[in-house]
Design a protein around this motif. Structure first.
Motif, PDB file in Angstrom:
ATOM      1  N   THR A   1       0.900  -1.066  -0.072  1.00  0.00           N
ATOM      2  CA  THR A   1       0.012   0.143   0.099  1.00  0.00           C
ATOM      3  C   THR A   1       0.765   1.296   0.008  1.00  0.00           C
ATOM      4  N   ALA A   2       0.159   2.320  -0.589  1.00  0.00           N
ATOM      5  CA  ALA A   2       1.143   3.712  -0.682  1.00  0.00           C
ATOM      6  C   ALA A   2       1.223   4.702   0.453  1.00  0.00           C
ATOM      7  N   ALA A   3       0.207   4.204   1.550  1.00  0.00           N
ATOM      8  CA  ALA A   3       0.099   5.334   2.647  1.00  0.00           C
ATOM      9  C   ALA A   3       1.595   5.477   3.274  1.00  0.00           C
ATOM     10  N   PRO A   4       1.638   6.671   3.607  1.00  0.00           N
ATOM     11  CA  PRO A   4       3.121   7.042   3.850  1.00  0.00           C
ATOM     12  C   PRO A   4       3.455   6.524   5.321  1.00  0.00           C
ATOM     13  N   LEU A   5       2.563   6.450   6.239  1.00  0.00           N
ATOM     14  CA  LEU A   5       2.890   5.668   7.413  1.00  0.00           C
ATOM     15  C   LEU A   5       1.551   4.928   7.809  1.00  0.00           C
ATOM     16  N   ARG A   6       1.827   3.874   8.480  1.00  0.00           N
ATOM     17  CA  ARG A   6       0.609   2.937   8.786  1.00  0.00           C
ATOM     18  C   ARG A   6       0.797   2.495  10.390  1.00  0.00           C
ATOM     19  N   GLY A   7      -0.502   1.866  10.661  1.00  0.00           N
ATOM     20  CA  GLY A   7      -0.485   1.315  12.013  1.00  0.00           C
ATOM     21  C   GLY A   7       0.369   0.105  12.251  1.00  0.00           C
ATOM     22  N   PRO A   8       0.272  -0.143  13.497  1.00  0.00           N
ATOM     23  CA  PRO A   8       1.293  -1.283  13.790  1.00  0.00           C
ATOM     24  C   PRO A   8       1.212  -2.428  13.075  1.00  0.00           C
ATOM     25  N   ALA A   9       2.282  -3.119  12.692  1.00  0.00           N
ATOM     26  CA  ALA A   9       2.357  -4.032  11.662  1.00  0.00           C
ATOM     27  C   ALA A   9       3.616  -5.104  12.040  1.00  0.00           C
TER      28      ALA A   9
ATOM     29  N   ASN B   1      20.529  16.324  31.486  1.00  0.00           N
ATOM     30  CA  ASN B   1      21.856  16.445  31.267  1.00  0.00           C
ATOM     31  C   ASN B   1      22.250  15.895  29.908  1.00  0.00           C
ATOM     32  N   GLY B   2      21.351  15.745  29.223  1.00  0.00           N
ATOM     33  CA  GLY B   2      21.328  15.531  27.816  1.00  0.00           C
ATOM     34  C   GLY B   2      21.136  14.122  27.096  1.00  0.00           C
ATOM     35  N   MET B   3      20.516  13.220  28.069  1.00  0.00           N
ATOM     36  CA  MET B   3      20.365  12.035  27.780  1.00  0.00           C
ATOM     37  C   MET B   3      18.952  11.590  26.830  1.00  0.00           C
ATOM     38  N   TYR B   4      18.865  12.115  25.772  1.00  0.00           N
ATOM     39  CA  TYR B   4      17.914  11.835  24.891  1.00  0.00           C
ATOM     40  C   TYR B   4      18.253  11.923  23.207  1.00  0.00           C
ATOM     41  N   GLY B   5      17.362  11.388  22.513  1.00  0.00           N
ATOM     42  CA  GLY B   5      17.741  11.257  21.204  1.00  0.00           C
ATOM     43  C   GLY B   5      16.540  10.657  20.229  1.00  0.00           C
ATOM     44  N   LEU B   6      16.630  10.572  18.890  1.00  0.00           N
ATOM     45  CA  LEU B   6      15.447   9.921  18.320  1.00  0.00           C
ATOM     46  C   LEU B   6      15.897   8.639  17.558  1.00  0.00           C
ATOM     47  N   ILE B   7      14.798   7.929  17.369  1.00  0.00           N
ATOM     48  CA  ILE B   7      14.952   6.823  16.645  1.00  0.00           C
ATOM     49  C   ILE B   7      13.813   6.675  15.439  1.00  0.00           C
ATOM     50  N   LEU B   8      14.022   6.832  14.289  1.00  0.00           N
ATOM     51  CA  LEU B   8      13.077   6.712  13.133  1.00  0.00           C
ATOM     52  C   LEU B   8      12.802   5.269  12.937  1.00  0.00           C
ATOM     53  N   VAL B   9      11.659   4.997  12.933  1.00  0.00           N
ATOM     54  CA  VAL B   9      11.199   3.757  12.205  1.00  0.00           C
ATOM     55  C   VAL B   9      10.413   3.975  10.916  1.00  0.00           C
ATOM     56  N   GLU B  10      11.327   3.628   9.773  1.00  0.00           N
ATOM     57  CA  GLU B  10      10.667   4.009   8.350  1.00  0.00           C
ATOM     58  C   GLU B  10       9.338   3.043   8.174  1.00  0.00           C
ATOM     59  N   PRO B  11       8.491   3.520   7.328  1.00  0.00           N
ATOM     60  CA  PRO B  11       7.405   2.759   6.881  1.00  0.00           C
ATOM     61  C   PRO B  11       8.132   1.725   5.921  1.00  0.00           C
ATOM     62  N   PRO B  12       7.632   0.696   5.501  1.00  0.00           N
ATOM     63  CA  PRO B  12       8.108  -0.357   4.625  1.00  0.00           C
ATOM     64  C   PRO B  12       8.679   0.424   3.237  1.00  0.00           C
ATOM     65  N   GLU B  13       7.728   1.327   2.793  1.00  0.00           N
ATOM     66  CA  GLU B  13       8.083   1.885   1.437  1.00  0.00           C
ATOM     67  C   GLU B  13       8.895   2.912   1.525  1.00  0.00           C
ATOM     68  N   GLY B  14       9.414   3.269   2.947  1.00  0.00           N
ATOM     69  CA  GLY B  14      10.476   4.444   3.115  1.00  0.00           C
ATOM     70  C   GLY B  14       9.935   5.798   3.031  1.00  0.00           C
ATOM     71  N   LEU B  15      10.356   6.884   3.174  1.00  0.00           N
ATOM     72  CA  LEU B  15       9.651   8.209   3.315  1.00  0.00           C
ATOM     73  C   LEU B  15      10.267   9.014   1.837  1.00  0.00           C
ATOM     74  N   PRO B  16       9.313   9.588   1.666  1.00  0.00           N
ATOM     75  CA  PRO B  16       9.532  10.452   0.072  1.00  0.00           C
ATOM     76  C   PRO B  16      10.922  11.011   0.066  1.00  0.00           C
ATOM     77  N   LYS B  17      11.484  10.811  -1.213  1.00  0.00           N
ATOM     78  CA  LYS B  17      12.711  11.303  -1.127  1.00  0.00           C
ATOM     79  C   LYS B  17      12.888  12.891  -1.131  1.00  0.00           C
ATOM     80  N   VAL B  18      14.112  13.128  -0.263  1.00  0.00           N
ATOM     81  CA  VAL B  18      14.213  14.589  -0.051  1.00  0.00           C
ATOM     82  C   VAL B  18      15.671  15.004  -0.411  1.00  0.00           C
ATOM     83  N   ASP B  19      16.117  16.133  -0.508  1.00  0.00           N
ATOM     84  CA  ASP B  19      17.598  16.673  -0.852  1.00  0.00           C
ATOM     85  C   ASP B  19      18.353  16.415   0.513  1.00  0.00           C
ATOM     86  N   HIS B  20      17.710  17.041   1.507  1.00  0.00           N
ATOM     87  CA  HIS B  20      18.464  17.029   2.905  1.00  0.00           C
ATOM     88  C   HIS B  20      17.439  16.453   3.829  1.00  0.00           C
ATOM     89  N   GLU B  21      18.280  15.558   4.703  1.00  0.00           N
ATOM     90  CA  GLU B  21      17.568  14.961   6.112  1.00  0.00           C
ATOM     91  C   GLU B  21      18.611  15.566   7.217  1.00  0.00           C
TER      92      GLU B  21
END
Lengths: 508, 259
Positions: free
Chosen positions: A36-44, A183-203
Motif C-alpha cells: 500500500t502507498a500510505a506514507p505511514l501506517r498502524g502497527p504491523a 543532562n542530555g540523555m535523549y535522542g531520536l529513533i526513526l522507524v521507517e515505513p516499509p516503502e520508505g519516506l519520500p525522497k528529499v534533498d536533505h535530512e
C-alpha cells in the motif's frame, strides 16, 4: 535482609522504571504486505527477521543515517554507548553532559518497520552513574528501561520488534529521571515505513532541550546542574542540539535554492514544550509526533517534551533561515537558535530583498533629511561634493549624535565630551584619520581628556550607520565649530570597518 | 566465600600483630542510632528505620590501606582473585598487582573493588560493611547537625558531586569532619553497603505483568515529592545497578562495627 526486601522492591523498581510509558497492545496486528502507498501506517508485524543481521549505522546530530532501501524485515543490531563527559554548553562555559553516543542529542537510530532490533546499551567504565534507555518506539514495559538498567562498565542487551512506523524519542529513565534527561540523555529513533519516506534533498536531525545551571546564562566557567531551577522549570539555557552555536556559524545547516529539506525535530525536555518555527519558511508538511496524517502549510508546530515531528519544506530564496523556539525569549536570551543557510540565485518574483533602505528617525528629523538622500544619490552618481557631505552629515548628526554631543557640538560638561573646537578630534586627525573613523564604528570607552577636561564614559559602537553615513557625519564634524577641516570618504570608513577594533587603552 | 573468609582470618592470625602494627589503627567513631526517616521506608510505606548504636570508620579505605591488605592477603591480588569474587576491572588502575603507581595515589580512596573484596577487607579490621540504613543515617549529617537533609546547602553539596565529571582524578580522603567526626560520606566516591543487593531484586520485579507497574510509578512520584531525597535516591539507583563482583572507577567503601 528480608525486612528490607519488599520496601526496596518498590523503591528500586521506581528507580529503574520511572518511565511509565503505556504502549498499546500490538498482538492484534495482522501481518501486512508492503504494497500500500500510505506514507505511514498502524502497527504491523511483517514476520520473523530475514537475512543476515545488520549493524545499524548511527549518526551524530545534525546528521541522519541514509534511507534504508530494504524490502524485508531484518534483525538490526544497535550498539549505543553511554558516555559522561564535560563539553562546552556555550562559549567559555562547560557542563557535565551525560550522553548516548557522546553527543547531545544522542546518536540517530534508523530502522525499518517490522525490523527486530537487538539493542546493546553499554555504559562506559568511566561513568559515575548507572543508566538505562526508554525508547518510545518500543512496545513493552518501560520501553526497554526495565531491561537495560546498566552499571558503569557494563552492557545490557534486549530485543524488540519495531511495530509502529514513526519518529520516536528515546531517553534515559534512571532516577532521578529529570536530571538524566536535563543532562542530555535523549535522542531520536526513526522507524521507517516499509516503502520508505519520500525522497528529499536533505535530512537533518534537530533536537531541543532545556538546561539548568547554577550560574546565569553565559556565566563563564564550569557550571553544575541546578536541581532547584529544574524543579521550578526555569531553565538557564534552551538549546538546539545541546550547545549554544551547535547549528550556527560554521555548524549551520545548509541547502541550495530549489531543494527539499526534511527535519526530524525532537524535544528532549525535560520540562519545556517547543513552539518550533523556521523564520522565513512555511512548512509544506508536518507530521506531528511522526503520525500518519500530515498537516500542511504550517507556520509553527508544537513539539511536546518527549515528542518529535517530521517537518518538510522546500527552499525558494537564498538566505539564512533561523530555527527558533517561538517562545521567543528562549531564542534570543537562552540560546534556542539555529541557522539553515540556503545558497543560490535570488528570485525577486518571490522575495525582492531590500528595496529601500532609508533612514527613519521619526518626527523630529524626518522632514530635514533631504540632504541625506541628495548625498546618497550624488555618491551613487560619483559626483558627491564635500559640501553635500557636510549637509548630509549635519542632518544625520541631529538624529544620531546630538542627543549626547548636543546640537551645538558642546557636549555636556563632565559627561559627554565636546566635539566643538575639540583638541581630541584635532589630535586624532593629525595622528591618523583612521583613529577618528574608529570612534563611531567601534565606540569609545574609558578615560579621555578633551580640551583639558577628563571624561570617563561609554560611547556604544554606531554599527547601525552605513559607511557613507559615517563618512558624511565625520566630514560634517571636521568642518564645523572651528575643527581642523578635512574629508572622510565612504571607502575610508569601509577600510576601518574591516579592521578589528583597536585596543581602547591606546586612545588616551 | 566461606573458604576465602577462613583463609583471610587464618592469614590475619598467622601474620599476627606485627604486620597490623605497621599501620595506624583505623579510626572508628560511635554513632548513636535511633529512629531515622530513610528514603526507603522500613515497612514499604512510611515507617522510619530503627538503628542500634554502631561505629563507623571515619574515612573510606585508601589505596595504601588496601595495598597493605592485599600484601597480607595475596589471595585478593588482582591476578589471583577468583573471578566469582571480582570482575576483570578489579584494581585495574593499580600499576601492578602489588604496586599502586601513578594512577592510584596512596591517599586516594580505593576504587575498582568488588563487594566481596570490600567485605573481606572489613573483616580484616574486625568490622563489616555498613548497612544501607547505617550509611544513609550517617551521611545525613553535616558539620553541626545529625540530620541536615532538609537544608538546601546539604542537598547542593551532594548534587554538585554528581555534576562533576568523573574524568578528573579523585581527591585524597580527609574532607571536613561532620558532627559525628566522620569524613567524606558525600562528595568523594560511591560506597558499598552490606545489603546493596536487596536493591537488585528490582530487575526481576519489573518484568512482572503491568498490574504492579502503576504502583511502582506512584511510589516513585510520592517519594520524589521529598526534594531532599533526590540526592540520596541517586545513590540507591547506583547501588541497585550493581552485582557483588562489579567494580567501578568511583566505587569505594568504608567499614562499620556493631557497638
Amino acid at each position: 535482609m528480608s525486612r528490607m526486601l519488599s520496601t526496596v522492591l518498590a523503591a528500586a523498581s521506581m528507580l529503574a522504571l520511572a518511565a511509565c510509558s503505556g504502549k498499546p497492545a500490538a498482538d492484534a496486528a495482522a501481518p501486512a504486505t508492503a504494497a500500500t502507498a500510505a506514507p505511514l501506517r498502524g502497527p504491523a508485524d511483517f514476520g520473523p527477521p530475514q537475512g543476515e543481521p545488520i549493524h545499524a549505522a548511527l549518526t551524530s546530530p545534525p546528521n541522519v543515517p541514509p534511507p534504508i532501501h530494504r524490502n524485508y524485515p531484518a534483525k538490526v543490531i544497535v550498539e549505543l554507548e553511554v558516555i559522561e563527559k564535560e563539553m562546552p554548553i556555550s562559549e567559555g562555559v562547560s557542563y557535565t553532559y551525560w550522553t548516548f553516543g557522546g553527543t547531545v542529542p544522542g546518536s540517530f537510530i534508523r530502522v525499518r518497520q517490522g525490523d527486530t532490533v537487538e539493542f546493546h546499551l553499554k555504559n562506559s567504565p568511566t561513568s559515575k552513574m548507572p543508566h538505562n534507555i526508554d525508547l518510545h518506539g518500543v512496545t513493552g514495559p518501560g520501553g526497554g528501561a526495565a531491561s537495560s538498567f546498566t552499571a558503569p562498565g557494563h552492557e545490557s542487551q534486549f530485543t524488540f520488534k519495531a511495530l509502529n512506523a514513526g519518529i520516536y524519542v528515546y531517553h534515559c529513565a534512571t532516577a532521578p529521571v529529570g536530571m538524566h534527561v536535563a543532562n542530555g540523555m535523549y535522542g531520536l529513533i526513526l522507524v521507517e515505513p516499509p516503502e520508505g519516506l519520500p525522497k528529499v534533498d536533505h535530512e537533518y536531525y534537530v533536537m531541543q532541550g532545556d538546561f539548568y545551571t547554577t550560574g546565569k546564562y553565559r556565566e563563564k566557567g564550569h557550571q553544575p546542574f541546578d536541581m532547584d531551577k529544574a524543579i521550578d522549570e526555569k531553565p538557564t539555557y534552551v538549546l538546539f542540539n545541546g550547545h549554544e552555536g551547535a547549528l550556527t556559524g560554521d555548524h549551520a545547516l545548509t541547502a541550495k535554492v530549489g531543494e527539499s529539506v526534511r527535519l526530524f525535530v525532537g524535544n528532549g525536555g525535560p520540562n519545556l514544550v517547543s513552539s518550533f518555527h523556521v523564520i522565513g519558511e512555511i512548512f509544506d508538511r508536518v507530521q506531528q509526533e511522526g503520525g500518519l496524517h500530515p498537516q500542511e502549510n504550517v507556520q509553527t508546530t508544537l513539539i511536546p517534551s518527549g515528542g518529535a515531528a517530521i517537518v518538510e519544506f522546500h527552499t525558494d530564496v537564498p538566505g539564512s533561515y533561523v530555527l527558533v523556539d517561538h517562545s521567543i525569549f528562549r531564542a534570543f536570551n537562552k540560546g534556542a537558535m539555529g541557522i539553515l543557510k540556503v545558497d543560490g540565485p535570488e528570485n525577486e518574483a518571490i522575495y525582492s530583498g531590500k528595496e529601500v533602505d532609508s533612514v527613519y528617525l521619526g518626527d523630529r528629523a524626518e522632514p530635514n533629511l533631504k540632504a541625506v538622500s541628495v548625498a546618497a544619490k550624488a555618491h551613487a552618481a560619483g559626483t558627491l561634493s564635500k559640501d553635500e557631505q557636510i549637509a548630509a552629515g549635519k542632518q544625520l548628526f541631529t538624529g544620531t549624535c546630538s542627543v549626547c554631543h548636543q546640537a551645538n557640538g558642546e557636549g555636556l560638561p563632565g559627561v559627554f565630551p565636546p566635539l566643538a573646537k575639540s583638541d581630541y578630534v584635532a589630535k586624532l586627525v593629525k595622528e591618523d584619520k583612521n583613529k577618528l573613523i574608529a570612534v563611531p564604528l567601534h565606540g569609545l570607552t574609558g578615560k579621555v581628556t578633551v580640551n583639558g577636561k577628563e571624561y570617563d564614559s561609554v560611547m556604544p559602537p554606531m554599527t547601525q550607520l552605513t559607511d557613507d553615513e559615517i563618512a558624511n557625519l565625520l566630514t560634517f564634524v571636521l568642518n564645523s565649530w572651528d575643527n581642523p577641516g578635512g574629508q572622510v570618504s565612504k571607502d575610508d570608513v569601509a577600510k576601518v570597518r574591516a579592521q578589528p577594533p583597536p585596543a581602547q587603552a591606546t586612545e588616551h | 566465600m566461606r573458604r576465602c573468609l577462613a583463609l583471610a582470618i587464618l592469614g590475619l592470625l598467622l601474620a599476627g600483630p606485627t604486620v597490623a602494627a605497621d599501620h595506624a589503627r583505623p579510626d572508628y567513631r560511635p554513632l548513636p542510632g535511633g529512629r531515622f526517616a530513610s528514603v526507603i521506608p522500613a515497612d514499604g510505606k512510611a515507617a522510619p528505620a530503627v538503628l542500634r548504636p554502631f561505629r563507623l570508620r571515619t574515612e573510606p579505605v585508601t589505596n595504601a590501606e588496601f595495598l597493605a591488605f592485599v600484601q597480607r592477603h595475596p589471595e585478593w591480588r588482582r591476578d589471583r582473585v577468583p573471578s566469582v569474587f571480582a570482575d576483570f576491572r578489579y584494581l585495574s588502575h593499580w600499576a601492578t598487582p602489588d604496586k599502586l603507581g601513578t594512577g592510584a595515589l596512596p591517599h586516594q580512596p580505593v576504587t575498582q573493588v568488588s563487594w566481596f573484596a570490600a567485605q573481606a577487607y572489613c573483616e580484616s579490621e574486625h568490622a563489616r560493611l555498613p548497612t544501607w540504613y547505617e550509611w544513609e543515617y550517617a551521611a545525613a549529617a553535616d558539620a553541626t547537625r545529625a540530620d541536615a537533609r532538609s537544608d538546601p546547602a546539604w542537598r547542593e553539596r551532594v548534587l554538585s558531586w554528581y555534576s562533576r565529571p568523573s574524568s578528573e582524578a579523585l581527591p585524597p580522603v580527609g574532607g571536613a569532619p561532620d558532627v559525628h567526626g566522620v569524613r567524606d560520606l558525600n562528595g568523594l566516591v560511591w560506597e558499598w553497603v552490606e545489603d546493596f543487593n536487596a536493591m537488585m531484586t528490582s530487575a526481576d520485579s519489573r518484568e512482572q505483568d503491568g498490574a504492579d507497574k502503576l504502583k511502582f510509578c506512584g511510589a516513585g512520584a510520592i517519594t520524589m515529592e521529598q526534594k531532599e531525597n533526590y540526592a540520596t535516591l541517586m545513590r540507591v539507583a547506583m547501588l541497585s545497578s550493581l552485582k557483588a563482583t562489579d567494580t567501578t572507577a568511583n566505587l569505594g567503601f568504608r567499614c562499620a562495627r556493631t557497638d
